[in-house]
Scaffold this motif. Structure first.
Motif, short mmCIF file in Angstrom:
data_model
loop_
_atom_site.label_atom_id
_atom_site.label_comp_id
_atom_site.label_asym_id
_atom_site.label_seq_id
_atom_site.Cartn_x
_atom_site.Cartn_y
_atom_site.Cartn_z
N CYS A 57 0.83 -1.20 0.00
CA CYS A 57 0.00 0.00 0.00
C CYS A 57 0.87 1.25 0.00
CB CYS A 57 -0.93 0.01 1.21
SG CYS A 57 -2.00 1.49 1.24
N GLU A 59 -0.07 4.42 -0.11
CA GLU A 59 -0.57 5.47 0.78
C GLU A 59 -0.15 5.20 2.22
OE1 GLU A 59 -4.84 7.51 1.83
OE2 GLU A 59 -4.47 6.83 -0.21
N PHE A 60 -0.27 3.95 2.68
CA PHE A 60 0.14 3.61 4.04
C PHE A 60 1.65 3.75 4.20
CE2 PHE A 60 -3.62 0.69 5.39
CZ PHE A 60 -4.45 1.80 5.43
N CYS A 76 -7.20 3.78 3.68
CA CYS A 76 -6.51 4.15 2.46
C CYS A 76 -7.57 4.65 1.46
CB CYS A 76 -5.76 2.95 1.88
SG CYS A 76 -5.03 3.29 0.26
#
Length: 100
Positions: A57, A59-60, A76
């Motif tokens: 991920c 975004e994470f 997310c």
């Protein structure tokens, strides 16, 4: 340590249905992280993240690199959009069946 471990076949089946029933694999349309998703209603979305999906991920990963770290209760946004698209495409159905 588990304080209660179900042993009866009926309880084990209830546990399996609660944690596994109707989960559909959805890939993020941005980073391709794959999670398992279930929607019991328009408002309720259950998402099971694997360690591999968390690693993918984007975004994470960006949020984790911040000094304060990633807020654990923040979703997310890219995955949320991917799930909404999967619902529109009919890949993820909305509505619990038999309570699951």
């Amino acid at each position: 340590m588990v304080s209660y471990a179900p042993t009866s076949p009926e309880t084990l089946e209830d546990q399996r249905l609660y944690t596994e029933a109707r989960l559909v694999e959805v890939a993020c349309l941005d980073c391709l992280a794959k999670v398992r998703v279930k929607k019991n209603s328009e408002q309720h979305t259950a998402i099971q993240w694997s360690a591999e999906a968390l690693d993918h991920c984007a975004e994470f990963n960006r949020a984790s690199s911040q000094p304060e770290g990633r807020p654990i209760h923040t979703a997310c946004s890219r995955l949320r959009s991917s799930i909404e698209q999967a619902v529109k495409d009919g890949a993820v159905e909305i509505g619990a069946e038999d309570g699951y």
